[in-house]
Write a protein that holds these residues in place. Structure first.
Motif, PDB file in Angstrom:
ATOM      1  N   ILE A 104      54.113  49.025  40.491  1.00 60.18           N
ATOM      2  CA  ILE A 104      52.778  48.425  40.555  1.00 60.18           C
ATOM      3  C   ILE A 104      52.058  48.758  41.859  1.00 60.18           C
ATOM      4  O   ILE A 104      50.987  48.219  42.136  1.00 60.18           O
ATOM      5  CB  ILE A 104      52.831  46.892  40.375  1.00 60.18           C
ATOM      6  N   TYR A 105      52.641  49.664  42.652  1.00 57.59           N
ATOM      7  CA  TYR A 105      52.041  49.985  43.945  1.00 57.59           C
ATOM      8  C   TYR A 105      50.622  50.542  43.790  1.00 57.59           C
ATOM      9  O   TYR A 105      49.739  50.241  44.601  1.00 57.59           O
ATOM     10  CB  TYR A 105      52.924  50.972  44.700  1.00 57.59           C
ATOM     11  N   ASP A 106      50.391  51.322  42.740  1.00 56.54           N
ATOM     12  CA  ASP A 106      49.062  51.905  42.557  1.00 56.54           C
ATOM     13  C   ASP A 106      48.006  50.827  42.368  1.00 56.54           C
ATOM     14  O   ASP A 106      46.889  50.933  42.891  1.00 56.54           O
ATOM     15  CB  ASP A 106      49.055  52.886  41.378  1.00 56.54           C
ATOM     16  N   ILE A 112      42.312  47.673  48.145  1.00 55.92           N
ATOM     17  CA  ILE A 112      41.549  48.200  49.277  1.00 55.92           C
ATOM     18  C   ILE A 112      40.106  48.466  48.866  1.00 55.92           C
ATOM     19  O   ILE A 112      39.163  48.189  49.612  1.00 55.92           O
ATOM     20  CB  ILE A 112      42.203  49.483  49.817  1.00 55.92           C
ATOM     21  N   GLY A 113      39.924  48.997  47.657  1.00 51.82           N
ATOM     22  CA  GLY A 113      38.575  49.292  47.172  1.00 51.82           C
ATOM     23  C   GLY A 113      37.856  48.086  46.598  1.00 51.82           C
ATOM     24  O   GLY A 113      36.621  48.026  46.613  1.00 51.82           O
ATOM     25  N   HIS A 114      38.611  47.119  46.073  1.00 48.78           N
ATOM     26  CA  HIS A 114      38.000  45.924  45.465  1.00 48.78           C
ATOM     27  C   HIS A 114      37.998  44.778  46.469  1.00 48.78           C
ATOM     28  O   HIS A 114      38.532  43.697  46.213  1.00 48.78           O
ATOM     29  CB  HIS A 114      38.781  45.528  44.210  1.00 48.78           C
ATOM     30  N   ALA A 124      40.545  42.125  39.806  1.00 44.52           N
ATOM     31  CA  ALA A 124      39.804  43.382  39.729  1.00 44.52           C
ATOM     32  C   ALA A 124      40.720  44.589  39.902  1.00 44.52           C
ATOM     33  O   ALA A 124      40.378  45.694  39.458  1.00 44.52           O
ATOM     34  CB  ALA A 124      38.707  43.407  40.791  1.00 44.52           C
ATOM     35  N   SER A 125      41.875  44.397  40.500  1.00 42.28           N
ATOM     36  CA  SER A 125      42.814  45.494  40.730  1.00 42.28           C
ATOM     37  C   SER A 125      43.824  45.650  39.599  1.00 42.28           C
ATOM     38  O   SER A 125      44.740  46.474  39.689  1.00 42.28           O
ATOM     39  CB  SER A 125      43.556  45.264  42.058  1.00 42.28           C
ATOM     40  N   GLY A 126      43.659  44.861  38.524  1.00 47.32           N
ATOM     41  CA  GLY A 126      44.542  44.982  37.368  1.00 47.32           C
ATOM     42  C   GLY A 126      45.833  44.202  37.494  1.00 47.32           C
ATOM     43  O   GLY A 126      46.794  44.457  36.764  1.00 47.32           O
ATOM     44  N   LEU A 127      45.845  43.219  38.395  1.00 51.04           N
ATOM     45  CA  LEU A 127      47.011  42.374  38.601  1.00 51.04           C
ATOM     46  C   LEU A 127      46.737  40.969  38.086  1.00 51.04           C
ATOM     47  O   LEU A 127      45.589  40.604  37.822  1.00 51.04           O
ATOM     48  CB  LEU A 127      47.378  42.341  40.084  1.00 51.04           C
ATOM     49  N   THR A 128      47.787  40.150  37.958  1.00 52.52           N
ATOM     50  CA  THR A 128      47.675  38.830  37.345  1.00 52.52           C
ATOM     51  C   THR A 128      47.842  37.746  38.402  1.00 52.52           C
ATOM     52  O   THR A 128      48.771  37.785  39.213  1.00 52.52           O
ATOM     53  CB  THR A 128      48.756  38.637  36.260  1.00 52.52           C
ATOM     54  N   ALA A 137      47.031  28.520  47.337  1.00 57.51           N
ATOM     55  CA  ALA A 137      46.699  29.944  47.405  1.00 57.51           C
ATOM     56  C   ALA A 137      47.135  30.606  46.109  1.00 57.51           C
ATOM     57  O   ALA A 137      48.079  30.150  45.455  1.00 57.51           O
ATOM     58  CB  ALA A 137      47.378  30.598  48.596  1.00 57.51           C
ATOM     59  N   PRO A 138      46.465  31.695  45.724  1.00 57.03           N
ATOM     60  CA  PRO A 138      46.909  32.460  44.553  1.00 57.03           C
ATOM     61  C   PRO A 138      48.050  33.383  44.939  1.00 57.03           C
ATOM     62  O   PRO A 138      48.203  33.751  46.104  1.00 57.03           O
ATOM     63  CB  PRO A 138      45.657  33.257  44.176  1.00 57.03           C
ATOM     64  N   GLN A 139      48.871  33.755  43.969  1.00 58.13           N
ATOM     65  CA  GLN A 139      49.884  34.769  44.192  1.00 58.13           C
ATOM     66  C   GLN A 139      49.869  35.765  43.039  1.00 58.13           C
ATOM     67  O   GLN A 139      49.241  35.520  42.008  1.00 58.13           O
ATOM     68  CB  GLN A 139      51.269  34.161  44.374  1.00 58.13           C
TER      69      GLN A 139
END
Length: 227
Positions: A104-106, A112-114, A124-128, A137-139
């Motif tokens: 999931i590193y990509d 960085i961009g979002h 926005a980076s495709g993570l949950t 806090a979110p994780q």
């Protein structure tokens, strides 16, 4: 034979760019970052921005150590005082450190961009997003290790620096069972911790060797004999 390398003893260009321009683009780095190529574990710092949006910052340059049985201390070695992460930590006094494996590193790099203030940076980076258990806090669900932290202190790297080191105390840890069992995915190797390496550079020619992210490979066990 060892070569003595002064901080001002450097080539004029790196990767085709003026060296000062290149180091600034890479995150306000020192020439010695490239000379040493020192590895540091990769993780994503998450929290809430003041507008309620998710903040996510891909991070490195940090260290982790215990100080007594109840104190696991995380030192974020380099935090820009102008960034959302710094603002979030100062306002909420909490965060989560999320450790990705290579698969999931990509997506983590896309944070960085979002990084706009109005953006939910994790989503926005495709993570949950998951809610942390002990801190507000979110994780990141996909990360195999999440360390929930309270803010302790900060210190400028040097007088007048635009960056600070920040001390955190871990208050809760969540780890995927497939990773804490080293006979399965494990914490180390191709499915475990990732290490950021400032591109190893020949100090005489300025030639850069592309590298990363790194992984931790098993070495040969050495008996712990100190005499």
């Amino acid at each position: 034979m060892k070569k003595k390398i002064a901080v001002f003893d450097r080539p004029e260009k790196l990767a085709g760019y003026e060296i000062e321009q290149y180091m600034a683009y890479c995150g306000n780095l020192s020439w010695y970052d490239f000379v040493t190529g020192m590895p540091s574990v990769v993780f994503v710092v998450t929290g809430w921005k003041s507008n309620g949006k998710e903040n996510a910052c891909l991070h490195s340059w940090s260290s982790f150590m215990g100080s007594g049985i109840d104190n696991f201390i995380c030192i974020l070695g380099k935090v820009n005082k102008d960034g959302h992460m710094y603002q979030s930590l100062k306002e909420t006094k909490v965060c989560v450190l999320n450790f990705p494996s290579n698969d999931i590193y990509d997506r983590c790099a896309k944070t960085i961009g979002h990084n706009q203030f109005e953006t939910d940076e994790i989503t926005a980076s495709g993570l949950t997003v998951e809610k942390a258990e002990k801190v507000n806090a979110p994780q990141i669900k996909e990360c195999f290790l999440n360390i929930e932290c309270d803010y302790l202190w900060e210190q400028e790297l040097f007088e007048g620096s635009k960056e600070v080191a920040i001390g955190l105390r871990a208050v809760n840890i969540s780890m995927d069972s497939e990773h804490y069992d080293q006979t399965k995915l494990g914490r180390y190797g191709k499915d475990g911790y990732l290490f950021y390496v400032d591109q190893p550079t020949n100090p005489e020619t300025g030639e850069i060797t592309p590298f990363g992210p790194g992984i931790l490979a098993q070495g040969n066990p050495i008996p712990w004999i100190t005499e």
